[in-house]
Design an enzyme around this catalytic site. Structure first.
Site, short mmCIF file in Angstrom:
data_model
loop_
_atom_site.label_atom_id
_atom_site.label_comp_id
_atom_site.label_asym_id
_atom_site.label_seq_id
_atom_site.Cartn_x
_atom_site.Cartn_y
_atom_site.Cartn_z
N SER A 238 34.89 -50.22 16.67
CA SER A 238 33.66 -50.97 16.47
C SER A 238 33.49 -51.25 14.98
CB SER A 238 32.46 -50.17 16.98
OG SER A 238 32.19 -49.12 16.08
N LYS A 239 32.41 -51.94 14.66
CA LYS A 239 32.15 -52.32 13.27
C LYS A 239 32.18 -51.14 12.31
CE LYS A 239 29.51 -56.57 13.45
NZ LYS A 239 28.16 -57.06 13.64
N ARG A 240 31.81 -49.99 12.83
CA ARG A 240 31.81 -48.79 11.99
C ARG A 240 33.17 -48.54 11.35
NH1 ARG A 240 32.03 -44.23 14.43
NH2 ARG A 240 32.30 -45.17 16.46
N GLY A 242 35.23 -50.76 10.27
CA GLY A 242 35.66 -51.81 9.36
C GLY A 242 35.68 -53.13 10.11
#
Ligand code: GLU
Length: 469
Positions: A238-240, A242
């Site tokens: 996920s966005k976490r 990167g």
């Protein structure tokens, strides 16, 4: 039978690398079979679907070069077709109106849960004919009560699900809109899909979809449910972790060739080969060689591949992508050497195209300031004489090329009785503004003599000012 595959994204956000990998596998399978690849936009969730997301998906697919042979189709443009089929199913007794209110259904579910049962619609209206006049209803599919469904999956093998596990799925909501699973089934049928390649998060839908296909008398495609992509911590990517959007990778300076190569290997293998051109991927790809386990995203490996492709691809293939980055950074490449030449000399010095543009500005415009560290170290009073001498030697050249430039620098060092570095490093900082550049002769050759003269003067002024302060 020619293979027909599809990529069917829901346009609720950007094109995620996971989606791109699914699209790639689907595309590769079609190409490897000389078949067709269909793009279908599953925009039935009107609240969450946006034009922006549609554009982002199309842009991502185009950038990756995953061209579609058919489509893009939009489910919202096919509502009449879905509704006509639902009406037929009603008439044929393959579907039925259900008047159960959601409050009633919730109550049933609560009871089931309290009894430790799996919450499911109990088929209350399946055979009832006492339909209340003017009351809202949904339409449900009459799922077979007995027997089982066999899902033949290229990645997971055969999966059997008892029909008793499945309840009667809503195919038309009370507001008159068809539901997601129904639209998928009709589309896969109408679009002649022979192989459904999609994320494993859809695996629970598959037996239901097969039952509907069979009720419609439609052929059942083959399936390949692709595993998830995980982040480096083993959690779903996920966005976490990167960048997860394909276009973010473009913005960060990755070549589509590198990202495709990276994605194909993330879950698929051919021996221990790591580098695959698109042509090779098409030639070697098979659904059966996709692995079952989830794969972890490894940015270092992607960077390694990107470096490889920047260095190894023919410059003409890197050129359009590199040019885009120069433009993004406001560098006008018409004001200096051919960009191909700059790519050639910088290719093995960078990891990304963004970096390539960042370190190549001096070929196209005056650099603003010297790199502080390089200037402190190399533009010292002792550099004054070598710089003046090398300027004179360079300006005296009647032919400007890498060899004559090399000669001039060599000679200058020789005449002054100093090592090459004593001339070369100040000259490098003068010419490029920094202490890092490809070899001096090649770098200078890409610039014009008058630019070099002017930049050496700038360095001399810097030295003079430094002496004063
Ligand atoms: N629209 C679904 C998604 O974006 C894919 C459905 C399918 O491939 O069958 O997850």
């Amino acid at each position: 039978m020619t293979a027909v595959t599809r990529f069917a994204p829901s346009p609720t956000g950007f094109l995620h690398v996971g989606g791109a990998r699914t699209a790639l596998y689907s595309w590769l399978y079609a190409k490897s079979q000389g078949g067709k690849f269909v793009l279908r936009i599953e925009d039935t969730d009107i609240e969450r679907s946006t034009q922006e997301a549609i554009d982002a998906i199309l842009e991502g697919m185009e950038w990756l070069g995953l061209t579609w042979d058919d489509g893009p189709y939009y489910q919202t443009q096919r509502f009449d077709r879905y509704k006509a089929l639902i009406n037929e199913m009603l008439e044929e007794g393959k579907a039925y109106k259900c008047f159960m209110s959601s409050a009633e259904l919730d109550e049933i579910r609560e009871k089931q849960k309290a009894n430790g049962e799996k919450p499911r619609y109990p088929g209350t209206w399946r055979d009832r004919t006492d339909h209340p006049e003017g009351e809202p209803f949904v339409i449900r599919f009459k799922n077979p009560l007995e027997g089982k469904v066999l899902v033949k999956d290229h990645i997971r093998g055969n999966i059997e699900i008892a029909n008793s596990e499945l309840d009667d799925l809503i195919i038309l909501r009370s507001d008159g809109t068809p539901t997601y699973n129904f639209c998928v089934v009709v589309d896969d049928w109408d679009m002649g899909i022979t192989h459904v390649v999609r994320g494993e998060d859809h695996i629970n839908n598959t037996p239901r979809q097969i039952n509907i296909l069979q009720a419609l008398g439609a052929p059942v495609p083959e399936y390949a449910h692709v595993s998830m992509i995980l982040g480096d911590d083993g959690k779903k990517l996920s966005k976490r972790h990167g960048a997860v959007s394909v276009m973010q990778y473009r913005d960060d300076g990755f070549l589509p060739q590198a990202l495709l190569n990276y994605l194909v290997r993330l879950g698929w293998s051919h021996g221990d080969q790591e580098i695959f051109s698109k042509e090779e991927m098409i030639e070697l790809f098979s659904l059966d060689a996709i692995g079952q386990s989830a794969s972890a995203f490894n940015t270092d490996k992607l960077i390694w591949l990107n470096q490889h492709y920047i260095k190894e691809l023919p410059v003409s293939e890197v050129l359009p992508y590199a040019k885009w980055h120069f433009e993004q950074q406001g560098i006008d490449t018409s004001t200096g050497p051919a960009l191909e030449e700059v790519i050639k000399v910088q290719a093995d010095r960078v990891k990304t195209l963004k970096e390539l543009a960042e370190i190549s500005g001096y070929f196209y415009h005056e650099y603003e300031d010297f790199d502080e560290k390089a200037a402190k170290k190399h533009l010292r009073p002792v550099a004054q004489e070598p710089l003046e001498a090398v300027k004179a030697a360079l300006m005296a050249l009647s032919t400007w090329n890498a060899e004559t430039i090399h000669e001039a620098i060599n000679k200058t060092a020789e005449n002054l009785g100093v090592g090459m570095g004593k001339v070369g490093m100040p000259l490098r900082v003068a010419a490029t503004g920094s202490g890092n550049s490809p070899s001096l002769d090649v770098t200078l050759n890409l610039l014009k003599p008058e630019q070099i003269a002017q930049r050496i003067d700038k360095a001399l002024i810097y030295i003079a000012n430094r002496q004063q302060s």
